[in-house]
Design a protein around this motif. Structure first.
Motif, PDB file in Angstrom:
ATOM      1  N   THR A 198       0.845  -1.199   0.000  1.00 16.95           N
ATOM      2  CA  THR A 198       0.000   0.000   0.000  1.00 16.95           C
ATOM      3  C   THR A 198       0.878   1.246   0.000  1.00 16.95           C
ATOM      4  O   THR A 198       1.756   1.384   0.867  1.00 16.95           O
ATOM      5  CB  THR A 198      -0.911   0.022   1.233  1.00 16.95           C
ATOM      6  OG1 THR A 198      -1.695  -1.176   1.234  1.00 16.95           O
ATOM      7  CG2 THR A 198      -1.827   1.233   1.225  1.00 16.95           C
ATOM      8  N   LYS A 202      -2.148   6.791   2.220  1.00  9.70           N
ATOM      9  CA  LYS A 202      -3.436   6.154   1.980  1.00  9.70           C
ATOM     10  C   LYS A 202      -4.145   5.936   3.322  1.00  9.70           C
ATOM     11  O   LYS A 202      -3.500   5.693   4.347  1.00  9.70           O
ATOM     12  CB  LYS A 202      -3.275   4.799   1.287  1.00  9.70           C
ATOM     13  CG  LYS A 202      -2.671   4.863  -0.106  1.00  9.70           C
ATOM     14  CD  LYS A 202      -3.674   5.341  -1.138  1.00  9.70           C
ATOM     15  CE  LYS A 202      -3.098   5.226  -2.552  1.00  9.70           C
ATOM     16  NZ  LYS A 202      -4.068   5.709  -3.574  1.00  9.70           N
ATOM     17  N   ARG A 246      -8.684   1.666  -3.968  1.00 11.41           N
ATOM     18  CA  ARG A 246      -8.000   0.393  -4.181  1.00 11.41           C
ATOM     19  C   ARG A 246      -8.520  -0.640  -3.187  1.00 11.41           C
ATOM     20  O   ARG A 246      -8.768  -0.335  -2.023  1.00 11.41           O
ATOM     21  CB  ARG A 246      -6.496   0.560  -4.027  1.00 11.41           C
ATOM     22  CG  ARG A 246      -5.893   1.551  -5.027  1.00 11.41           C
ATOM     23  CD  ARG A 246      -5.960   1.053  -6.461  1.00 11.41           C
ATOM     24  NE  ARG A 246      -5.194  -0.172  -6.624  1.00 11.41           N
ATOM     25  CZ  ARG A 246      -3.869  -0.185  -6.830  1.00 11.41           C
ATOM     26  NH1 ARG A 246      -3.180   0.946  -6.880  1.00 11.41           N
ATOM     27  NH2 ARG A 246      -3.248  -1.340  -6.988  1.00 11.41           N
ATOM     28  N   VAL A 268      -8.590   1.215   0.386  1.00 12.07           N
ATOM     29  CA  VAL A 268      -7.812   2.407   0.732  1.00 12.07           C
ATOM     30  C   VAL A 268      -8.091   3.495  -0.297  1.00 12.07           C
ATOM     31  O   VAL A 268      -8.392   3.204  -1.460  1.00 12.07           O
ATOM     32  CB  VAL A 268      -6.292   2.119   0.790  1.00 12.07           C
ATOM     33  CG1 VAL A 268      -5.986   1.072   1.858  1.00 12.07           C
ATOM     34  CG2 VAL A 268      -5.739   1.687  -0.552  1.00 12.07           C
ATOM     35  N   ASP A 270      -6.702   7.828  -1.203  1.00 15.60           N
ATOM     36  CA  ASP A 270      -5.763   8.899  -0.861  1.00 15.60           C
ATOM     37  C   ASP A 270      -6.329   9.712   0.290  1.00 15.60           C
ATOM     38  O   ASP A 270      -7.517  10.084   0.283  1.00 15.60           O
ATOM     39  CB  ASP A 270      -5.531   9.818  -2.057  1.00 15.60           C
ATOM     40  CG  ASP A 270      -4.711   9.154  -3.149  1.00 15.60           C
ATOM     41  OD1 ASP A 270      -3.877   8.287  -2.812  1.00 15.60           O
ATOM     42  OD2 ASP A 270      -4.930   9.478  -4.333  1.00 15.60           O
ATOM     43  N   THR A 308      -5.003   1.122   8.097  1.00 16.52           N
ATOM     44  CA  THR A 308      -4.675   0.987   6.679  1.00 16.52           C
ATOM     45  C   THR A 308      -4.014  -0.368   6.415  1.00 16.52           C
ATOM     46  O   THR A 308      -3.009  -0.703   7.054  1.00 16.52           O
ATOM     47  CB  THR A 308      -3.728   2.113   6.235  1.00 16.52           C
ATOM     48  OG1 THR A 308      -4.340   3.376   6.497  1.00 16.52           O
ATOM     49  CG2 THR A 308      -3.402   2.005   4.744  1.00 16.52           C
TER      50      THR A 308
END
Length: 486
Positions: A198, A202, A246, A268, A270, A308
């Motif tokens: 990742t 994120k 994503r 996830v 931004d 995350t």
């Protein structure tokens, strides 16, 4: 409580249902219920056997004066669909079903009830145990694994049964006499993918789709019920298109024959897009609630921040997956041109799992027309293969072609009209019944299906109507008396 259930009429039937529902019996885990049925038959002093796949057959001689009537097979399946609400703590492998009375209905506490097909099993048990019910010679056939493959019916060999009429007790409308059903095939798409680390900056979110009714993927496929897997895919597709969402994980649906009620995904986005993303999800929820307000008034979409995840899907695979799920047909594919209001062909996108570099999509395709069934199965195969999946067909079983000249159908039509002053609804159904499979090894057997009112089968909203069970029981007793001479 089971004590409350045991006081319902007919007590003989409801007591057997309470006994049965105390035994865990999810599909493919029927060892305990097989042993239960074997003990039941042997304790009655009846000839009892288990065949090589686990079906149980119990034989009872005709009542005095009924010896010259045509011998019959009474048939139901032992397994039940194991579905529960997300907030219900229950272990189908170890616990019996917790039932209660709600007005004219019997329900379970947060789980499926098992009336499909437990009421049929209990009916046969009650007749086997009785000493004062008049009946011809009976072979009671209790099949296994009907709900997840019909392997019991498929494994039943010819020559084990001598009955010439089969009464299948697996229909869920008490004014209906079933004379045909759909066949089915499992379509499973799988592939592996590379996980990516990742990127920085994120933020992780969990998206949950819940509150849907769910239900029987055959009998209710035409009702416009929401499919949690298709709804989730719309959210993921929209999130990627607008914010570069994503995917890390997806876990949606459960059994192939149950319309998916819930789906969860870990994704996830931004960090800079968080506010806009959350607003978009709210707007999507409002849009979907408006779209599905009639059938799914309790639809709920929850988006909550989580840690995350360390890994996400390969971008190209993610794009292919969401497009394939969008393209994959779900719901009614074709209505019958020959039987009014009968769904001919349909598909249920039942299970979607994405985790640890592996994708698995499970579907159940049904049809009363073999060529149409394979046409839809191949359409699904094409959609999933275009995104790099391997597609397997399995669990193929035939439909049951209607015989409108059936002698037992004539008997039951006349009896129903005599008892209720109106004609029954003679119909084929879009569910999968075992009659078509059993007929392959017993082609001369005259088959019919009927049962009491059961609503919400294959979902935790499953319920059986008490007054309808009484009506159905009386019908069963009359049918046994009217079986024609051999």
């Amino acid at each position: 409580m089971s004590s409350e259930i045991r006081q319902l009429e007919p007590q003989l039937l409801w007591n057997k249902f309470a006994d049965l529902n105390a035994v865990p019996r999810p599909s493919k885990k029927e060892a305990r219920v097989i042993a239960f049925m074997m003990d039941f038959g042997k304790n009655l002093g009846l000839e009892t056997l288990e065949d090589e796949v686990g079906n149980v057959i119990i034989k009872k001689l005709a009542s005095p004066g009924m010896e010259h009537r045509t011998p019959i097979v009474m048939q139901s399946h032992l397994d039940m669909v194991h579905q529960k609400n997300g907030d219900t703590i229950f272990d189908f492998d170890t616990q019996g079903i917790e039932m209660y009375v709600d007005g004219d209905w019997v329900r379970a506490k947060g789980t499926t009830l098992g009336a499909d097909n437990g009421l049929g099993v209990a009916t046969i048990m009650a007749i086997l145990e009785s000493t004062d019910i008049q009946h011809p010679a009976i072979e009671a056939l209790f099949t296994i694994d009907e709900e997840t493959g019909m392997t019991g019916a498929m494994g039943l060999k010819g020559g084990l049964l001598s009955g010439r009429i089969l009464l299948n007790l697996d229909t869920e409308e008490d004014d209906e006499i079933g004379v045909g059903c759909a066949g089915g095939i499992d379509v499973t798409a799988t592939r592996s993918y590379n996980e990516e680390d990742t990127p920085e900056f994120k933020t992780g979110y969990k998206i949950t789709v819940k509150g849907l009714q769910g239900g029987h993927s055959g009998m209710q496929i035409h009702e416009g019920l929401g499919n949690a897997n298709k709804i989730m895919n719309r959210l993921l597709f929209d999130g990627f298109e607008n914010f570069g969402l994503r995917i890390s994980e997806i876990d949606g649906g459960s059994l192939r024959n149950a319309i998916p009620r819930e789906s969860n995904a870990v994704v996830v986005i931004d960090a800079m897009h968080e506010d806009a993303f959350l607003l978009e999800m709210k707007q999507m929820e409002a849009l979907l609630k408006k779209e599905l307000k009639t059938m799914e008034p309790d639809l709920n979409i929850v988006v909550s921040q989580v840690e995350t995840p360390a890994k996400i899907m390969d971008l190209g695979v993610q794009e292919g997956l969401t497009r394939a799920l969008y393209a994959g047909w779900n719901g009614v594919y074709r209505m019958s041109a020959d039987i009014l209001d009968l769904v001919e062909t349909s598909n249920n996108i039942a299970r979607v799992i994405v985790k640890d570099g592996s994708i698995k999509i499970g579907c159940l395709t049904r049809s009363s027309v073999e060529s149409s069934k394979m046409d839809l199965a191949n359409a699904l195969r094409a959609a999933f293969e275009l995104t790099g999946c391997e597609v397997e067909f399995s669990g193929d079983y035939p439909g049951w072609a209607p015989n409108m000249d059936s002698p037992i159908l004539k008997v039951m039509e006349n009896l129903y009209e005599k008892l209720h002053g109106e004609k029954p609804h003679v119909a084929a159904c879009h569910a999968g019944l075992e009659c078509g499979i059993l007929g392959q090894n017993y082609p001369e057997m005259d088959m019919i299906s009927f049962g009491p009112n059961i609503k919400g089968a294959h979902s935790p909203d499953e319920r059986a109507q008490i007054s309808s069970v009484q009506k159905y029981w009386n019908f069963v007793l009359e049918i046994l008396m009217e079986i024609p001479k051999a």
